[in-house]
Write a protein that holds these residues in place. Structure first.
Motif, PDB file in Angstrom:
ATOM      1  N   TYR A 202      -1.321 -46.032  10.747  1.00  0.00           N
ATOM      2  CA  TYR A 202      -1.057 -47.317  11.399  1.00  0.00           C
ATOM      3  C   TYR A 202      -1.690 -47.306  12.784  1.00  0.00           C
ATOM      4  O   TYR A 202      -1.435 -46.414  13.596  1.00  0.00           O
ATOM      5  N   ASP A 203      -2.523 -48.312  13.029  1.00  0.00           N
ATOM      6  CA  ASP A 203      -3.208 -48.469  14.306  1.00  0.00           C
ATOM      7  C   ASP A 203      -2.305 -49.286  15.232  1.00  0.00           C
ATOM      8  O   ASP A 203      -2.192 -50.509  15.100  1.00  0.00           O
ATOM      9  N   ILE A 204      -1.654 -48.590  16.181  1.00  0.00           N
ATOM     10  CA  ILE A 204      -0.688 -49.274  17.051  1.00  0.00           C
ATOM     11  C   ILE A 204      -1.378 -50.138  18.102  1.00  0.00           C
ATOM     12  O   ILE A 204      -0.743 -51.030  18.682  1.00  0.00           O
ATOM     13  N   HIS A 205      -2.663 -49.907  18.366  1.00  0.00           N
ATOM     14  CA  HIS A 205      -3.385 -50.710  19.362  1.00  0.00           C
ATOM     15  C   HIS A 205      -3.748 -52.085  18.800  1.00  0.00           C
ATOM     16  O   HIS A 205      -3.673 -53.091  19.499  1.00  0.00           O
ATOM     17  N   ASN A 206      -4.137 -52.117  17.527  1.00  0.00           N
ATOM     18  CA  ASN A 206      -4.524 -53.378  16.895  1.00  0.00           C
ATOM     19  C   ASN A 206      -3.461 -53.906  15.933  1.00  0.00           C
ATOM     20  O   ASN A 206      -3.661 -54.943  15.300  1.00  0.00           O
ATOM     21  N   PHE A 226      -5.192 -53.798   7.300  1.00  0.00           N
ATOM     22  CA  PHE A 226      -4.344 -54.944   6.996  1.00  0.00           C
ATOM     23  C   PHE A 226      -3.663 -55.400   8.294  1.00  0.00           C
ATOM     24  O   PHE A 226      -2.989 -54.624   8.957  1.00  0.00           O
ATOM     25  N   ASP A 227      -3.840 -56.670   8.622  1.00  0.00           N
ATOM     26  CA  ASP A 227      -3.294 -57.242   9.853  1.00  0.00           C
ATOM     27  C   ASP A 227      -2.156 -58.180   9.493  1.00  0.00           C
ATOM     28  O   ASP A 227      -2.339 -59.141   8.733  1.00  0.00           O
ATOM     29  N   GLU A 228      -0.961 -57.898  10.034  1.00  0.00           N
ATOM     30  CA  GLU A 228       0.194 -58.745   9.762  1.00  0.00           C
ATOM     31  C   GLU A 228      -0.039 -60.172  10.238  1.00  0.00           C
ATOM     32  O   GLU A 228       0.477 -61.131   9.641  1.00  0.00           O
ATOM     33  N   GLN A 229      -0.801 -60.362  11.310  1.00  0.00           N
ATOM     34  CA  GLN A 229      -1.018 -61.693  11.865  1.00  0.00           C
ATOM     35  C   GLN A 229      -1.902 -62.558  10.988  1.00  0.00           C
ATOM     36  O   GLN A 229      -1.965 -63.786  11.168  1.00  0.00           O
TER      37      GLN A 229
END
Length: 231
Positions: A202-206, A226-229
């Motif tokens: 998990y990329d915490i920055h993006n 995968f982007d939640e936004q």
């Protein structure tokens, strides 16, 4: 009496105070257990746990496995082997190849005749195992697991899916415009000659879940996020 190396003698007394005809001291009863079956057993869907470890009181019983106590818990063998365990608050999330479940830690659930349930304190280390809805597991890719907050991400090669486990249950996130791609690519690494892996992080920055689908570790791979936004 037994002589020491220096020529002295050590006397073991069997009578209280050593008096003539005084009450004798025996070894008493000794509890022991033997096993007639000493062969090795591999229980792929079972959990075995040791004694407690408490760093504050320096109690360390992690090497104690008492056969006189109930120290094991077995998930449904029909869902194949346990690939990963994750402790969250007072629950234990169990990832099998074909199913994801949760177990209560240091508590148990009591169900009424009407089907209602309530949580009660218990001396059980691992309580009842409750499966999540959906026929999903983590296949044989525990390396795909990643977590951020209460959301847990992993892949399921058997169903050609990438999944998210949250408080709302399991959701197939690969269905958002990528179902055909993951169906083909997860099949590609599953049927490859190498040891197909799905590396997850998990990329915490993006704020993105990143998955790298590789035929063999470090070769012939596709990496996606995968982007939640984006939902």
């Amino acid at each position: 009496a037994t002589p020491s190396t220096e020529g002295d003698w050590y006397v073991e007394e069997a009578r209280i105070k050593g008096g003539y005809n005084n009450v004798g001291v025996g070894n008493g009863s000794r509890a022991f257990a033997t096993s007639d079956n000493k062969s090795q057993k591999i229980l792929l869907s079972s959990i075995i746990y040791s004694g407690i470890f408490n760093s504050r009181t320096t109690v360390n019983q992690t090497n104690v496995f008492s056969v006189g106590e109930d120290i094991s818990k077995t998930a449904d063998p029909a869902n194949a082997s346990i690939q990963k365990l994750y402790a969250e608050d007072t629950n234990l999330v169990i990832f099998q190849e074909l199913k994801v479940s949760r177990a209560l830690i240091d508590k148990d659930a009591i169900y009424s005749a009407e089907g209602g349930g309530s949580i009660t304190s218990s001396n059980l280390v691992i309580g009842v195992i409750q499966p999540y809805a959906g026929e999903y597991g983590i296949s044989k890719n525990p390396e795909s697991f990643a977590i951020y907050g209460y959301q847990k991400y992993f892949s399921d090669q058997n169903n050609n899916a990438v999944l998210r486990l949250s408080k709302n249950g399991i959701e197939e996130i690969s269905r958002y415009g990528m179902r055909d791609f993951f169906r083909d690519d997860l099949n590609r690494i599953k049927t490859s000659a190498g040891n197909g892996v799905v590396l997850g992080a998990y990329d915490i920055h993006n704020n993105q879940y990143v998955a790298s689908l590789q035929e063999d570790l470090g070769s012939n791979y596709n990496t996606l996020s995968f982007d939640e936004q984006a939902l």
